[in-house]
Design a protein around this motif. Structure first.
Motif, short mmCIF file in Angstrom:
data_model
loop_
_atom_site.label_atom_id
_atom_site.label_comp_id
_atom_site.label_asym_id
_atom_site.label_seq_id
_atom_site.Cartn_x
_atom_site.Cartn_y
_atom_site.Cartn_z
N VAL A 12 0.87 -1.18 0.00
CA VAL A 12 0.00 0.00 0.00
C VAL A 12 0.90 1.22 0.00
O VAL A 12 1.84 1.31 0.80
N LEU A 13 0.62 2.15 -0.91
CA LEU A 13 1.37 3.40 -0.99
C LEU A 13 0.41 4.57 -0.88
O LEU A 13 -0.69 4.53 -1.44
N SER A 14 0.84 5.62 -0.19
CA SER A 14 -0.05 6.76 0.01
C SER A 14 0.75 8.03 0.23
O SER A 14 1.88 7.99 0.72
N THR A 15 0.15 9.15 -0.16
CA THR A 15 0.71 10.46 0.17
C THR A 15 0.01 11.07 1.39
O THR A 15 0.34 12.17 1.80
N LYS A 16 -0.95 10.33 1.96
CA LYS A 16 -1.65 10.79 3.15
C LYS A 16 -0.92 10.31 4.41
O LYS A 16 -0.14 9.35 4.35
N PRO A 17 -1.17 10.92 5.55
CA PRO A 17 -0.54 10.46 6.80
C PRO A 17 -0.84 8.99 7.04
O PRO A 17 -1.96 8.52 6.85
N SER A 18 0.18 8.25 7.48
CA SER A 18 0.05 6.81 7.66
C SER A 18 -0.72 6.47 8.93
O SER A 18 -0.52 7.08 9.98
N GLN A 19 -1.58 5.46 8.80
CA GLN A 19 -2.25 4.87 9.95
C GLN A 19 -1.74 3.46 10.21
O GLN A 19 -2.37 2.68 10.91
N GLY A 20 -0.59 3.16 9.65
CA GLY A 20 -0.09 1.80 9.65
C GLY A 20 0.52 1.34 10.95
O GLY A 20 0.78 2.13 11.86
N VAL A 21 0.80 0.04 10.98
CA VAL A 21 1.39 -0.60 12.15
C VAL A 21 2.82 -0.12 12.37
O VAL A 21 3.26 0.11 13.49
N ALA A 22 3.58 0.01 11.28
CA ALA A 22 4.99 0.35 11.36
C ALA A 22 5.25 1.70 10.69
O ALA A 22 4.42 2.21 9.92
N LYS A 23 6.41 2.27 10.97
CA LYS A 23 6.79 3.54 10.37
C LYS A 23 6.83 3.40 8.85
O LYS A 23 7.39 2.43 8.33
N PRO A 24 6.24 4.33 8.10
CA PRO A 24 6.23 4.21 6.64
C PRO A 24 7.63 4.33 6.05
O PRO A 24 8.53 4.92 6.66
N VAL A 25 7.78 3.77 4.87
CA VAL A 25 9.08 3.72 4.20
C VAL A 25 9.06 4.61 2.97
O VAL A 25 8.10 4.60 2.19
N GLN A 26 10.12 5.38 2.81
CA GLN A 26 10.25 6.31 1.70
C GLN A 26 10.99 5.65 0.54
O GLN A 26 11.96 4.91 0.75
N VAL A 27 10.56 5.93 -0.68
CA VAL A 27 11.25 5.45 -1.87
C VAL A 27 12.16 6.58 -2.37
O VAL A 27 11.68 7.57 -2.92
N LEU A 28 13.45 6.43 -2.16
CA LEU A 28 14.41 7.46 -2.57
C LEU A 28 14.65 7.45 -4.06
O LEU A 28 14.97 8.48 -4.65
N ALA A 29 14.54 6.27 -4.67
CA ALA A 29 14.79 6.17 -6.11
C ALA A 29 13.97 5.02 -6.68
O ALA A 29 13.81 3.98 -6.03
N SER A 30 13.47 5.22 -7.89
CA SER A 30 12.76 4.18 -8.63
C SER A 30 13.13 4.33 -10.10
O SER A 30 12.80 5.32 -10.74
N VAL A 31 13.85 3.33 -10.61
CA VAL A 31 14.38 3.41 -11.97
C VAL A 31 14.05 2.13 -12.72
O VAL A 31 14.24 1.03 -12.20
N VAL A 32 13.54 2.27 -13.94
CA VAL A 32 13.33 1.14 -14.85
C VAL A 32 14.07 1.44 -16.14
O VAL A 32 13.94 2.54 -16.70
N GLN A 33 14.86 0.48 -16.60
CA GLN A 33 15.60 0.62 -17.85
C GLN A 33 15.38 -0.61 -18.73
O GLN A 33 15.11 -1.71 -18.23
N SER A 34 15.52 -0.41 -20.03
CA SER A 34 15.43 -1.51 -20.98
C SER A 34 16.81 -1.84 -21.53
O SER A 34 17.72 -0.99 -21.53
N GLY A 35 16.95 -3.07 -22.03
CA GLY A 35 18.23 -3.51 -22.56
C GLY A 35 18.53 -2.88 -23.91
O GLY A 35 17.65 -2.44 -24.64
N LEU A 36 19.82 -2.85 -24.23
CA LEU A 36 20.29 -2.30 -25.50
C LEU A 36 20.41 -3.42 -26.54
O LEU A 36 20.84 -4.53 -26.21
N PHE A 37 20.06 -3.13 -27.78
CA PHE A 37 20.29 -4.08 -28.86
C PHE A 37 21.78 -4.07 -29.18
O PHE A 37 22.35 -3.03 -29.53
N GLU A 38 22.41 -5.23 -29.05
CA GLU A 38 23.86 -5.32 -29.16
C GLU A 38 24.25 -5.72 -30.58
O GLU A 38 23.94 -6.81 -31.04
#
Length: 378
Positions: free
Chosen positions: A210-236
């Protein structure tokens, strides 16, 4: 730009469960994630489903019996990177304010497909010639052994390490301790790789976030995503170095830049150890050590639990197994629980920053079709 947080996680056992359906497994993970986040299903505005080998409309099928309210469902197939790619897309929508609460989940149920490697398209030139994944990684291992003097025993030691980790993970139903000698003596698959150096491919499992920009009501401290990267392969189009994981190195550079951290800042990693040689190549591609120094890093104990930067404390694919659509999300669940101090016997003490890396598929002329890297912190 809003800051999304991971507020809840859920995961099923990973193993062979022919009596269950794909939908039943992921529904369990979804309900656990919602409970963990303190969020009702009715509050979720969109759903992102990673699935590689299921039937059409996997997300809608998974949500049907949960009586979801009909919000947007995005189905993502990016081979083994499906779940991690779904997370990347969800983060983009949250950051621009399209939604404030979403659910990301991944699943695959492969026990009905029989044994052996996953079937690949025979329209692909490499596959027709027998260049399926075990063969490809066997070639990489042989080349690394030739170039760097890598010993068979070092390959086996990756499996020894990850199996030690895996027996501490209650969801890893395949995890069993094995000695170096037992691993090397297991059935040959593609020389020099033996059965216990290859991840179990026919595996069922699901995971959810579960991801949210609202204040967390969760059991544990929420976790921040510092980076999210998707890349595709190169045709060699020219000869390449098979011991260089180019797509992972490229994605890692972008992720480190995005997060404002470097490999020296990482507390733990979950990487795509589909074969033992993979983890060694990723040590180098992710900057944990210089090219050619992966064996030395392993033998120093740095990547084992209790070491400087544990790799695959969950047991990795080698010990957990690898349901492709679920793997990328499951890696995120592991790192979240480690950062929150909820990993039990496999807890990495003082974990502050974690990285996940998953690659997806191979097609003719391309090293990997996709690679997703995430960096997380509290």
């Amino acid at each position: 730009m809003k800051q999304p947080m991971i507020t809840g996680v859920g995961i099923t056992d990973f193993g062979r469960f022919p009596e269950l359906t794909e939908e039943a497994m992921v529904q369990s993970a979804i309900l656990d994630a919602l409970e963990d986040a303190g969020t009702r299903l009715s509050e979720v505005q969109a759903f992102y489903c990673g699935n590689a080998l299921g039937a059409m409309l996997p997300g809608q099928r998974a949500l049907r019996e949960l009586h979801a309210h009909g919000g947007a469902v995005y189905n993502v197939d990016n081979a083994c990177s499906s779940g991690a790619t779904a997370l990347n897309l969800a983060l983009q929508a949250l950051k621009v304010g399209q939604y404030d609460t979403v659910l990301v989940f991944g699943m695959d149920h492969l026990s009905g497909l029989g044994g052996g490697p996953l079937q690949l398209s025979q329209q692909d030139w490499n596959n027709r010639r027998g260049m399926i994944m075990p063969a490809l990684y066997a070639m990489r291992a042989r080349r690394y052994m030739h170039d760097r003097g890598l010993k068979l025993e070092t390959l086996a030691d990756i499996s020894v390490k990850n199996r030690k980790h895996g027996v501490l993970n209650p969801i890893a139903k395949f995890a069993k301790l094995a000695t170096r000698e037992e691993i090397l003596a297991s059935r040959p698959v593609a020389e020099p790789l033996t059965l216990l150096q290859c991840c179990p491919a026919v595996v069922d499992g699901a995971a959810a976030l579960v991801l949210s920009t609202k204040p967390s009501q969760g059991v544990a401290k929420p976790v921040q995503v510092l980076a999210s990267v998707v890349q595709s392969g190169l045709f060699e189009t020219t000869p390449v170095d098979m011991t260089e994981a180019e797509i992972t190195a490229r994605a890692a550079r972008l992720a480190y830049e995005q997060a404002g951290v470097g490999p020296q800042d990482l507390s733990l990693l979950e990487v795509h150890d589909a074969f033992t040689i993979s983890e060694l190549l990723y040590y180098e591609a992710l900057g944990l050590c210089d090219r050619g120094d992966a064996a030395e890093l392993l033998h120093s104990g740095a990547t084992a639990l209790g070491g400087r930067v544990p790799v695959n404390p969950s047991g990795g694919l080698l010990a957990k197994g690898h349901p492709p659509g679920a793997t990328g999300v499951a890696q995120i669940v592991e790192v979240c629980e480690q950062l929150q101090g909820r990993a039990g016997a496999r807890q990495v003490q003082g974990a502050r920053i974690g990285l996940t890396q998953v690659t997806g598929g191979g097609i003719w002329g391309v090293d990997h079709a996709a690679c997703a890297i995430h960096i997380l912190s509290l």
